[in-house]
Design an enzyme around this catalytic site. Structure first.
Site, PDB file in Angstrom:
ATOM      1  N   SER A   1       0.889  -1.107   0.102  1.00  0.00           N
ATOM      2  CA  SER A   1       0.043  -0.027   0.023  1.00  0.00           C
ATOM      3  C   SER A   1       0.995   1.383  -0.097  1.00  0.00           C
ATOM      4  O   SER A   1       1.764   1.465  -1.112  1.00  0.00           O
ATOM      5  CB  SER A   1      -0.867   0.008   1.209  1.00  0.00           C
ATOM      6  OG  SER A   1      -1.874   0.813   0.863  1.00  0.00           O
TER       7      SER A   1
ATOM      8  N   HIS B   1      -7.142  -5.202  -2.330  1.00  0.00           N
ATOM      9  CA  HIS B   1      -6.099  -4.318  -1.710  1.00  0.00           C
ATOM     10  C   HIS B   1      -5.392  -5.084  -0.681  1.00  0.00           C
ATOM     11  O   HIS B   1      -5.700  -5.257   0.450  1.00  0.00           O
ATOM     12  CB  HIS B   1      -6.531  -2.953  -1.112  1.00  0.00           C
ATOM     13  CG  HIS B   1      -5.407  -2.025  -0.931  1.00  0.00           C
ATOM     14  ND1 HIS B   1      -4.702  -1.873  -1.917  1.00  0.00           N
ATOM     15  CD2 HIS B   1      -4.948  -1.528   0.301  1.00  0.00           C
ATOM     16  CE1 HIS B   1      -3.843  -0.787  -1.145  1.00  0.00           C
ATOM     17  NE2 HIS B   1      -3.919  -0.601   0.137  1.00  0.00           N
TER      18      HIS B   1
ATOM     19  N   ASP C   1      -8.517  -4.406  -6.815  1.00  0.00           N
ATOM     20  CA  ASP C   1      -8.305  -3.534  -5.838  1.00  0.00           C
ATOM     21  C   ASP C   1      -8.891  -2.226  -5.791  1.00  0.00           C
ATOM     22  O   ASP C   1      -8.772  -1.604  -7.111  1.00  0.00           O
ATOM     23  CB  ASP C   1      -6.488  -3.284  -5.661  1.00  0.00           C
ATOM     24  CG  ASP C   1      -6.138  -2.498  -4.774  1.00  0.00           C
ATOM     25  OD1 ASP C   1      -6.869  -1.627  -3.920  1.00  0.00           O
ATOM     26  OD2 ASP C   1      -4.936  -2.563  -4.472  1.00  0.00           O
TER      27      ASP C   1
END
Length: 529
Positions: free
Chosen positions: A380, A497, A465
């Site tokens: 991330s 994600h 995602d």
């Protein structure tokens, strides 16, 4: 999900697809609510959450009211009534209150998002509220009592001069506050009443080499479930009978792991180039001299989160393979106060990245890291920092692993989930406005600087995602392939994600292990030329 006490009758309580659900109140010890919990879902409107009463035995859902005021959160009193509601109004946080169920919510407090006032639970007479707050000129959050009738802070319960106070607990039976908590290099508790303090000292004496936390109790508060663990032991749960002063082991997390085989996580700190003190953690491979080691800089996500001391499966995985692992709480990481957090505003790829670079340079200067065998890895925001690192300081890293990382700041700002929409103005101020700060965001977007990448790169991406669009990773891969730079790409169609499917996780970590071994190896690599 719910299940009966014997593990049977498991059922999904919120099976609707495309709906986000969470618990508002477990309604414990409230007469007539023994089989109910209060949840919230964005079923009516994907942008906002409505409260529901949920029967965990039957699965029946009863809407409590349609949240047409578009509140984002709520706090219940000790009778299970939602009395406090919160909303983000651009860059302001707004607190609403009602004294009874019949009354409408009224605004009582408006603060900038740079200020913190987070209600935790009501006082035992249901009149005031305890909150974590940095109002009244504070840099670090303190635990305070706030008078809802006069809209004033009436007393400070607990504060720490170096770290944000982030937790408060109480005895449901005795109706007293028991424990305040904060996170320094590890989670810490301060016991505020003598009974709780004495109990903790008894338990600590039984497990002197470990951290000890009470995680549950019976209604009489004489029998407890206790967690015991440290950086090398993920945790064991014990049943504690206080009257008999006896403990019984109930469960061990990851019982196949032997803590004597695992590596210590040590707290570290260093000064950045602009004089800021940054804290972090260093996990060194067990049984190897701390000298000229292949090293992985592992960057946390968020970025407004933090790494913490304790068992970390990824750090242990990498240390077990012979790598030194550096984790850094760069500026913007939470728990260190308002000023430290605000130093990250509009600093993606700039001073936030410099903090990471300075950490690697510190490790090299200490002689721990082999300067020719350093990798950067993160997910991330950590994936973003990975890409930013190999575009901003390409000479520093021998290889990199980007796990669902942001590469394009413009598409990142556009792909905001519906329930994040109220926070968009705040994100513009913290990260950058795609129009007003277009030059800043372009400079901070690794996708526009892939020509700087020279080291091998491994990218892992979920096809669905919602936060980091697959196109962001595609762009980087295509650009590197066109230049002949080695890039390995793992895409999973059934992931968002971050990988949740166990087989996908096995594949990812297995591939990462081979990738790192090939490029920074645990054995010295002969230098060419």
């Amino acid at each position: 999900f719910s299940a009966s006490i014997d593990g049977k009758d498991a059922k999904a309580l919120t099976p609707e697809k495309g709906v986000r659900a969470g618990t508002l109140d477990d309604l414990h010890n409230i007469p007539g609510m023994e089989q109910s919990i209060m949840i919230q879902m964005n079923k009516r409107d994907p942008q906002f959450f409505d409260p529901y009463l949920c029967n965990i035995a039957t699965g029946e859902l009863k809407p409590l009211y349609a949240n047409k005021e578009n509140f984002e959160g709520g706090i219940t009193d000790h009778t299970g009534l939602i009395r406090i509601a919160t909303k983000t109004d651009g860059t302001d946080q707004v607190l609403f209150h009602r004294a009874t169920e019949e009354e409408p919510f009224k605004e009582i407090l408006r603060t900038s998002f740079k200020d913190s006032f987070d209600p935790m639970f009501f006082t035992f007479d249901n009149k005031n509220v305890f909150a974590s707050s940095n109002l009244n000129g504070r840099d670090k959050r303190a635990i305070v009592e706030y008078d809802l009738a006069t809209n004033k802070e009436v007393r400070e319960i607990f504060a720490n001069k170096d770290y944000d106070a982030n937790g408060l607990d109480y005895s449901r039976k005795r109706k007293v506050i028991t424990t305040a908590s904060f996170t320094s290099w590890k989670s810490e508790e301060v016991h505020l009443d003598e009974i709780t303090k004495a109990r903790h000292e008894k338990l600590k004496a039984k497990f002197p080499a470990y951290e000890v936390y009470v995680y549950g109790e019976n209604d009489e508060e004489n029998k407890f479930m206790v967690w015991v663990g440290n950086d090398r032991m993920p945790g064991k749960y014990f049943f504690y009978d206080e009257a008999a002063d006896k403990t019984e082991e109930m469960a061990t997390l990851y019982p196949w792991l032997n803590e004597n085989d695992l590596a210590e996580m040590k707290p570290i700190e260093y000064k950045t180039r602009d004089g800021l003190t940054v804290h972090g953690y260093l996990t060194l491979p067990k049984g190897r001299e701390a000298k000229n080691l292949p090293t992985v800089l592992m960057v946390h996500g968020g970025p407004w989160a933090r790494d913490i001391w304790g068992y970390d499966s990824e750090a242990q995985f990498l240390a077990n393979r012979g790598y030194a692992v550096l984790q850094v709480n760069f500026r913007g990481s939470t728990g260190y106060g308002r000023e430290f957090w605000m130093k990250s505003f509009k600093q993606w790829g700039l001073t936030m990245q410099d903090d990471l670079t300075d950490g690697v340079q510190w490790l090299k200067k200490e002689g721990i890291a082999d300067s020719t065998r350093i990798a950067i890895y993160g997910g991330s925001y950590g994936g973003y920092a990975t890409l930013a690192g190999i575009t901003k300081t390409p000479e520093l890293y021998a290889c990199a692993v980007d796990y669902v990382g942001v590469s394009n700041m413009f598409t990142f700002m556009k792909t905001v989930p519906p329930y994040w929409e109220p926070f968009k103005k705040m994100m513009y101020e913290m990260v950058g406005d795609p129009q007003a700060d277009s030059l800043l965001l372009a400079a901070a977007s690794p996708v526009f600087h892939v020509d700087k990448i020279t080291c091998p790169l491994f990218i892992a991406q979920g096809a669905t995602d919602p936060r980091v669009n697959k196109a962001e990773s595609d762009q980087v891969v295509e650009a590197l392939k066109a230049r002949g730079v080695e890039v390995q790409y793992l895409v999973k169609d059934n992931e968002g994600h971050g990988f949740r499917n166990q087989e996908n996780r096995f594949e990812f970590y297995g591939a990462m292990e081979k990738f790192l071994e090939e490029h920074i190896g645990t054995k010295p690599v002969a230098v060419k030329g």
